[in-house]
Design a protein around this motif. Structure first.
Motif, PDB file in Angstrom:
ATOM      1  N   TYR B 201       1.247  -0.769   0.696  1.00  0.00           N
ATOM      2  CA  TYR B 201      -0.302  -0.109   0.270  1.00  0.00           C
ATOM      3  C   TYR B 201       1.057   1.441  -0.164  1.00  0.00           C
ATOM      4  CZ  TYR B 201      -3.894  -3.036   1.296  1.00  0.00           C
ATOM      5  OH  TYR B 201      -5.107  -3.395   1.571  1.00  0.00           O
ATOM      6  N   GLN B 342      -7.913   7.892  -2.993  1.00  0.00           N
ATOM      7  CA  GLN B 342      -7.656   7.018  -3.868  1.00  0.00           C
ATOM      8  C   GLN B 342      -8.178   7.355  -5.253  1.00  0.00           C
ATOM      9  OE1 GLN B 342      -6.459   3.638  -4.673  1.00  0.00           O
ATOM     10  NE2 GLN B 342      -6.363   4.293  -6.337  1.00  0.00           N
ATOM     11  N   GLU B 343      -9.625   8.357  -5.107  1.00  0.00           N
ATOM     12  CA  GLU B 343     -10.023   8.658  -5.804  1.00  0.00           C
ATOM     13  C   GLU B 343      -9.671  10.903  -5.895  1.00  0.00           C
ATOM     14  OE1 GLU B 343     -14.717   6.888  -4.759  1.00  0.00           O
ATOM     15  OE2 GLU B 343     -14.452   8.868  -4.663  1.00  0.00           O
ATOM     16  N   GLU B 346      -6.834  10.231  -8.612  1.00  0.00           N
ATOM     17  CA  GLU B 346      -7.230   9.838 -10.042  1.00  0.00           C
ATOM     18  C   GLU B 346      -8.054  11.049 -10.135  1.00  0.00           C
ATOM     19  OE1 GLU B 346      -9.543   5.936  -9.342  1.00  0.00           O
ATOM     20  OE2 GLU B 346      -7.355   4.906  -8.938  1.00  0.00           O
ATOM     21  N   MET B 377      -4.102   3.399  -0.710  1.00  0.00           N
ATOM     22  CA  MET B 377      -4.656   3.370  -1.367  1.00  0.00           C
ATOM     23  C   MET B 377      -3.135   2.529  -2.393  1.00  0.00           C
ATOM     24  SD  MET B 377      -3.342   7.272  -2.912  1.00  0.00           S
ATOM     25  CE  MET B 377      -3.447   6.829  -4.409  1.00  0.00           C
ATOM     26  N   GLU B 378      -3.575   2.176  -3.721  1.00  0.00           N
ATOM     27  CA  GLU B 378      -2.774   1.282  -4.393  1.00  0.00           C
ATOM     28  C   GLU B 378      -2.888   2.174  -5.981  1.00  0.00           C
ATOM     29  OE1 GLU B 378      -3.298  -3.202  -3.427  1.00  0.00           O
ATOM     30  OE2 GLU B 378      -4.999  -2.386  -3.397  1.00  0.00           O
ATOM     31  N   LEU B 379      -1.567   2.058  -6.212  1.00  0.00           N
ATOM     32  CA  LEU B 379      -1.405   2.539  -7.903  1.00  0.00           C
ATOM     33  C   LEU B 379      -1.025   1.564  -8.819  1.00  0.00           C
ATOM     34  CD1 LEU B 379       0.131   5.953  -7.799  1.00  0.00           C
ATOM     35  CD2 LEU B 379      -2.238   5.202  -8.513  1.00  0.00           C
TER      36      LEU B 379
END
Ligand SMILES: Cc1ncc(C[n+]2csc(CCOP(=O)(O)OP(=O)(O)O)c2C)c(N)n1
Lengths: 283, 578
Positions: B201, B342-343, B346, B377-379
């Motif tokens: 993460y 996360q959002e 993005e 979060m993850e990418l």
């Protein structure tokens, strides 16, 4: 009614006798003589009679909000420091509505040429007092005479780190044009306070008045590298000195931004952004 | 009652004593165990003095919100022992330092277990300074939850590495002293949370995610004037400017900020600005300049309670009605409201693209809760591709000698030239203008340009993303926007345990308003309620305005605090009369 085909750019709509005609010609001449191609120039216009020049020139232009012409000019220069950026603005916009920008961007020595059409009135809005109106003048917004003392833009600029500071009379077109040329080639914040006639809302300060009230710094042998002398000249009350008050060589803002050493920001390619290193801090 | 494999930890103390760093280290350590976190901080608008807290909720499955009931409270001063009693439950353990803080624990009437950990003494005995006492608490916390001391040591290495090996070792020794002391006196953890292998993460606050998302989206210039809770975007981007190869400018005021960014954008640079409600008010005139001159711009507005200065370091969702209409007259804009890191990453990245594609304003709406809370979060990748769009490579002057930048077309989107390009002359104008940008007051031209801009808005509707919708066959649908999503999800989990099912509909896309999606969800045969952080129900009003649907159930909160899941649980039970 049949309309005549529109001519581009538009023909100037200023009042007969307006100082803006001369200033526009001086700007055009200075740009033509600068040796830089026309597309390398951007003029940022404030809202005012002066700013209406945007419709009369065939160049890249940015006609922004009232009082706010300086920030976009600084932004354009940060985005592409290969461009030459000129600001056309009134005394109302520069010293009144947008004074914060004027005071702060000069400290940063942003490389922009600020041409202030100083007619001592808000002209586009039909003749109210401006920050440079003399105390006691009756105007539309001060029928009994203004109470404030006028702002002294030259003294302000001298004390606040601008690196090119001049005053010229808008009627002396060749001299004004030459000064604008110098300001354009100066790397740093250049101010020219241009004494401009507004025969409609400020008939008192006409050609004769300016002849009687101005003196040439050059004729007086003023040394424009001497800040103290410049200050003394700027503080004079009996006469308005015209010419170059002060000039200093100091690095411009963009040349001190480390990320701009590798070239103009607009050419920093972002088609692939590798964030491997950046994201490491968030593990 | 505690859901297995979760924990809720809080450290509290006076401002200026490293509470934020201590919390950050704890949180990163958890995330490196492969466990999700949600961090929540509270602090007054003061630099020193005043009470600061950092809270970490951790869960293997889903950490989306702060919870009220604490497993462990670390008190670094006396007030912390008194201020959090309503956050205790049967198993809460309070840790304090009796010697150093001169605490007589009897005086504090703690209704729960407590433990005297001589943090300062252990720090100095282990060879460190008294400032390292917080690391003793961190080491002790590792033992309390059965966590891995080595992972904590790794985080300490990364956080303090810059200060040199000696400092790192001393901090690590202090942590070990805390761990060993706990082990000796307690013998076993109070609860355990298992490590998850193969999870890598990232943890980011909303503002960090917004900053990184902007960089991923090809940001070149960020200008701002500090205003909580948006300021940390300025801090992060300024700190990373060199690595990210961007320019960051702290300008003279918010009016300067936005006009500078518009100038840069006009000259071809991807630009963004950030502020909170007050600064956004200053910017509102220039929002219209972006609109009429069709200059791309991304604006971050991170909300805090208002009006005026309001409550700087607290949270609210009270600016949304203003944001969708701010400035003069009418022009197209996007408004997005990410719910979590996360959002935030993005959508900010997308905002950079959309603003350029539609030559328009995009407002990213956050709030204190999102901006300053840390999320996992993850990418999928750490490399991002960007394509520049909407530029005319070979401009031609037309018969009048100018480039028709604002020529009407089917899409309403013209091609831009940038200064420096030969034969691309046009005027970028705040006045209504013709196709070259020259001022025009002719009715026909005016209507043509208004309609041209409106056409863009029709196309922009095609960009609306699916909203977050959980159809759980619930007895009720909870409607919210932005950061409130997290508390609603947490409430859904709690309600599930109590045998009540709810659906969740969270809007991250505010403008153009997702009319069809909203109509579809709200016409389901289930009652719905709007949950939002203001006192009049602004999202509800926008829903009514755009769909005609009336709002009957509202849960509104405007005390500056985020929703706690239990509050939503109570509201649902009351509304359903259960
Ligand atoms: C925010 C805002 N306030 C007021 C105005 C109205 N306004 C337009 S020009 C102007 C003053 C013009 O005076 P100056 O800047 O000296 O320029 P001049 O017309 O004399 O060249 C004013 C007050 C405006 N356009 N925008």
């Amino acid at each position: 009614m049949n309309q005549l085909p529109q001519k581009y750019p538009f023909l100037p709509t200023w009042c007969p006798g307006c100082g803006n005609f001369g200033i526009m010609n001086a700007i055009k001449m200075a740009i033509a003589k600068s040796g830089h191609p026309k597309e390398k120039f951007v003029i940022v216009y404030d809202i005012g009679c002066s700013g209406n020049m945007s419709d009369f020139l065939d160049m890249y232009g940015f006609h922004g909000l009232h009082g706010r012409a300086l920030p976009p000019a600084a932004g354009i220069k940060l985005a592409n420091h290969d461009l030459k950026v000129i600001v056309v603005i009134g005394d109302g916009g520069c010293y009144g509505e947008g004074a914060t920008h004027f005071i702060n961007l000069m400290r940063g020595n942003h490389d922009i040429t600020v041409l202030v059409h100083d007619n001592h009135r808000y002209s586009l809005t039909t003749g109210q007092m401006s920050p440079t109106t003399d105390k006691g003048e009756a105007t539309k917004s001060t029928p009994e005479g203004s109470i404030e003392e006028p702002l002294n833009p030259l003294a302000l600029a001298i004390s606040n780190h601008a690196t090119f500071i001049a005053r010229e009379f808008s009627g002396a077109i060749p001299q004004l044009s030459a000064r604008i040329g110098e300001a354009i080639s100066h790397e740093g914040f250049a101010l020219i306070d241009m004494l401009q006639i507004c025969s409609v809302y400020n008939p008192k300060q006409d050609l004769r008045w300016y002849r009687e009230h101005t003196v040439s710094l050059e004729a007086e042998g003023h040394n424009s590298t001497d800040k103290a002398a410049a200050w003394t000249q700027a503080m004079r009350e009996e006469k308005l000195p015209v010419g170059l008050f002060f000039k200093a060589d100091r690095p411009a803002y963009h040349s001190q931004v480390s990320e701009l050493q590798s070239g103009t920001l607009v050419n920093h390619n972002k088609s692939v952004v590798d964030m491997t290193t950046l994201l490491q801090d968030y593990r | 009652m505690r859901v297995p494999n979760t924990l809720n930890w809080k450290v509290g103390g006076p401002a200026g004593e490293g509470i934020m760093t201590t919390g950050l280290i704890f949180s990163k350590t958890i995330a490196r165990h492969g466990i999700k976190v949600f961090d929540y901080t509270e602090y007054p608008s003061l630099i020193t003095g005043g009470h600061n807290t950092y809270q970490v909720y951790a869960s293997q499955n889903s950490a989306t919100s702060q919870y009220q009931k604490l497993d462990v409270l670390i008190a670094l001063d006396k007030p912390t022992l008194d201020l959090h009693h309503d956050e205790f439950y049967d198993n809460t353990l309070v840790i304090y330092d009796a010697q150093d803080d001169k605490i007589n624990i009897e005086e504090h009437n703690l209704p729960v277990k407590n433990f005297n950990l001589p943090m300062v003494q252990l720090a100095t005995e282990s060879g460190g300074s008294r400032l390292m006492a917080n690391n003793v608490a961190l080491g002790a916390s590792m033992f309390l939850f059965g966590l891995d001391l080595e992972i904590l040591n790794g985080v300490i290495q990364d956080v303090f590495g810059r200060k040199g090996e000696e400092i790192v070792t001393k901090n690590q020794n202090a942590a070990k002293a805390g761990y060993d002391f706990m082990k000796m006196h307690l013998g076993q953890p109070i609860l355990t949370i298992d490590k998850v292998e193969d999870k890598n993460y990232l943890t980011m606050t909303g503002n960090e995610a917004i900053s990184m998302g902007a960089i991923a989206g090809g940001l070149q210039l960020y200008t701002a004037y500090p205003m909580t809770p948006s300021s940390s975007v300025l801090h992060v981007l300024a700190e990373k400017a060199k690595t990210a190869d961007i320019v960051v400018k702290h300008a003279e005021d918010e009016i300067g900020v936005i006009n500078m960014a518009l100038g840069a954008s006009f000259a071809g640079v991807r630009s963004m600005v950030g502020t909170s409600g007050g600064g956004f008010c200053y910017m509102s005139e220039a929002l219209g300049l972006s609109g009429v001159a069709e200059i791309p711009l991304v604006v971050l507005e991170s909300m805090r309670p208002g009006p005026a200065a309001g409550m700087p370091t607290w949270t609210a969702q009270g600016d949304i009605q203003f944001i969708i209409t701010a400035s003069q007259d009418e022009f197209p804009r996007f408004v997005v409201a990410p719910a979590d890191a996360q959002e935030a990453f993005e959508l900010t990245r997308l905002a950079m693209d959309l603003s350029e594609k539609y030559q328009t304003l995009v407002i990213v709406v956050a709030d204190k809760l999102l901006s300053e809370s840390r999320h996992t979060m993850e990418l999928e990748s750490t490399q991002f591709n960007n394509t520049r769009v909407g530029f005319e490579e070979n401009p031609q002057l037309d018969e009048v000698g100018f480039y028709p930048r604002y020529q009407d077309s089917e899409s309403g989107i013209g091609k831009r030239t940038i200064p420096g390009q030969k034969d691309g002359y046009y005027l970028s104008n705040s006045y209504e203008h013709d196709k070259y940008g020259f001022a025009s007051e002719e009715g026909r031209v005016r209507v043509e340009q208004v309609d041209k801009r409106a056409k863009k808005f029709e196309l922009m509707k095609g960009e609306i993303l699916p909203q977050y919708f959980e159809d759980n066959g619930g007895e009720m649908t909870l409607v919210s926007y932005g950061s409130t999503k997290g508390a609603v999800i947490a409430a859904r989990e709690l309600l599930e345990q109590q045998g009540i099912k709810v659906n969740i509909f969270n809007l991250t896309w505010i403008w153009p308003f997702p009319v069809e999606q909203v109509e579809k969800v709200l016409s389901m045969d289930v009652p719905f309620a709007v949950v939002e952080g203001n006192s009049t129900g602004q999202l509800g009003k926008i829903i009514t305005m755009e769909t005609g649907i009336k709002i009957t159930n509202k849960l509104l909160k405007y005390d500056g605090r985020p929703f706690y899941p239990y509050e939503i649980v109570q509201f649902v039970r009351n509304t359903l009369k259960k």
